[in-house]
Write a protein that holds these residues in place. Structure first.
Motif, short mmCIF file in Angstrom:
data_model
loop_
_atom_site.label_atom_id
_atom_site.label_comp_id
_atom_site.label_asym_id
_atom_site.label_seq_id
_atom_site.Cartn_x
_atom_site.Cartn_y
_atom_site.Cartn_z
N UNK A 174 -5.77 -5.63 -0.82
CA UNK A 174 -5.70 -5.50 -2.37
C UNK A 174 -5.18 -6.59 -3.03
N UNK A 175 -5.52 -6.84 -4.44
CA UNK A 175 -5.19 -8.09 -5.09
C UNK A 175 -3.66 -7.63 -5.79
N UNK A 176 -2.76 -8.53 -5.67
CA UNK A 176 -1.76 -8.23 -6.68
C UNK A 176 -2.06 -8.38 -8.01
N UNK A 177 -1.66 -7.17 -8.93
CA UNK A 177 -1.73 -7.32 -10.34
C UNK A 177 -0.98 -8.31 -10.97
N UNK A 219 -1.18 0.27 3.53
CA UNK A 219 -0.74 1.52 3.59
C UNK A 219 -0.77 2.11 2.04
N UNK A 220 -1.29 1.43 1.09
CA UNK A 220 -1.15 1.84 -0.24
C UNK A 220 -1.58 3.63 -0.49
N UNK A 221 -2.63 3.60 0.23
CA UNK A 221 -3.28 4.96 0.19
C UNK A 221 -2.26 6.30 0.78
N UNK A 222 -1.55 5.95 1.93
CA UNK A 222 -0.67 6.78 2.55
C UNK A 222 0.32 6.90 1.68
N UNK A 223 0.78 5.84 1.00
CA UNK A 223 2.17 6.05 0.01
C UNK A 223 1.76 6.37 -1.25
#
Length: 393
Positions: A198-201, A161-165
């Motif tokens: 998505x990959x953790x940076x 949900x990265x895009x929503x956040x």
């Protein structure tokens, strides 16, 4: 009637005073304060208060009123946390897991109670980032793997949900200290098998516990009686978290639970041969495994699972991990866990940045905003973490 109340009040006051005196005596009989630690009187006072609360909790537990962890949580909830006018705070749920979001540059509506509230607020403001705290289920009601699964599930929900956040998928950082550092290490390893997310940076591990096997490392010897995490307290916490009977702590501390074949296989990762010589002292004793206790091994053998001891993960998993920032403290029993993991990561070509607090001790970061009980190392570690995250993102 008034006389009875006075007698009762005097009795209760005497009881609490007696417990406090006992805590002070215990402190001076068992605790070592390294000469290089700054503000030793302040540290002694805080540790006496901790022993006082633990002793009260132990009495309540023996009376079957409540457990030690529940009592300490109750005391923690009595502490009001200051709001930060530059940060908005939102309590919500990711699935069934409670989380707290910190968003910079907006006003928070009320005070919150949480040990890490101040740190989350500071990092959100200093790094201009969205910060998420996971409210994983804790002792005494929940043991492994419940806290781990809560952290994993919350992280997966977050990544989906990265895009929503409003979070950039290329700038996700996982960060944790102590057991939280362990959670970050284990979750990050599991995520390597989920390529669709998505990959953790980068992962930030602050004095993490990374294995539950070799308690004879130099830091476990040198700092076994240093507040706030002594070796005995660590073993007690480990046993409670992993649902191991406390009667096995002696076997665990002496290595009697380690089979020779497993030691030969994993010594390359667990032995203090991998600790830089500058961290050895003349009084450091060599690793000697106690007489093997098969019953103790059978009760504790789950610690050899990489999900519990991430230091033991296969090379192919370690090689997929993101950039890592490791924080260690000189006067911490867990110091060498970070050093061993640093070596493992570097051997697999993972970029590692490392900050070592020469005057640091376990849990010092929690005191960075607790004036007048903060220490120089508290702010130095906090700033080092914030600076690294800001530079990375």
């Amino acid at each position: 009637m008034s006389v009875l109340w006075l007698v009762l009040l005097a009795g209760v006051s005497t009881f609490f005073l007696g417990v406090f005196v006992w805590a002070i005596i215990q402190h001076f009989l068992t605790v070592e304060i390294p000469s290089t630690l700054k503000h030793p009187a302040k540290l002694r006072f805080l540790h006496c208060m901790l022993l006082y609360l633990i002793t009260l909790g132990n009495i309540l537990e023996k009376l079957r009123i409540c457990s030690i962890p529940r009592f300490l949580q109750f005391v923690q909830d009595l502490i009001l946390i200051r709001k930060n006018s530059n940060v908005a705070v939102t309590d919500m749920h990711f699935g069934t897991v409670p989380v707290r979001l910190f968003k910079p540059k907006e006003a928070s509506s009320k005070y919150r109670r949480d040990t890490y509230h101040g740190l989350g607020s500071f990092l959100a403001h200093e790094t201009d980032s969205l910060v998420l705290l996971v409210g994983y289920r804790k002792l005494p009601d929940y043991h492994h793997p419940v806290p781990f699964k809560d952290c994993l599930n919350a992280t997966i929900y977050f990544l989906k949900n990265l895009e929503i956040l409003g979070v950039d998928p290329s700038r996700v950082v996982l960060c944790g200290d102590s057991l939280g550092g362990w959670a970050v290490a284990t979750v990050t390893q599991v995520l390597t098998s989920m390529p669709n997310l998505p990959r953790i940076q980068t992962q930030v591990l602050i004095y993490p516990i990374l294995h539950f096997i070799n308690f004879q490392l130099p830091s476990y010897q040198q700092n076994k009686n240093v507040p706030f995490l002594t070796r005995d307290m660590l073993l007690m916490c480990v046993c409670k978290y992993l649902a191991i009977d406390l009667s096995w702590t002696d076997a665990m501390s002496t290595g009697a639970v380690i089979p020779l074949d497993k030691w030969k296989k994993y010594r390359k990762w667990l032995s203090y041969d991998n600790i830089p010589r500058r961290f050895w002292r003349q009084d450091t004793q060599p690793e000697v495994l106690g007489p093997f206790n098969e019953a103790a091994y059978l009760e504790t053998k789950h610690v050899w699972n990489a999900e519990i001891s991430p230091l033991l993960a296969d090379d192919k998993i370690i090689a997929q991990l993101p950039k890592t920032f490791l924080v260690s403290c000189e006067h911490d029993v867990l110091r060498d866990d970070a050093l061993l993991y640093k070596r493992r990561l570097e051997d697999q070509g993972i970029p590692v940045s490392w900050y070592h607090a020469e005057d640091g001790f376990h849990a010092c970061i929690n005191l960075f905003d607790k004036q007048p009980f903060s220490f120089p190392c508290s702010m130095k570690v906090t700033n080092a973490v914030a600076r690294y995250i800001k530079d990375m993102c």
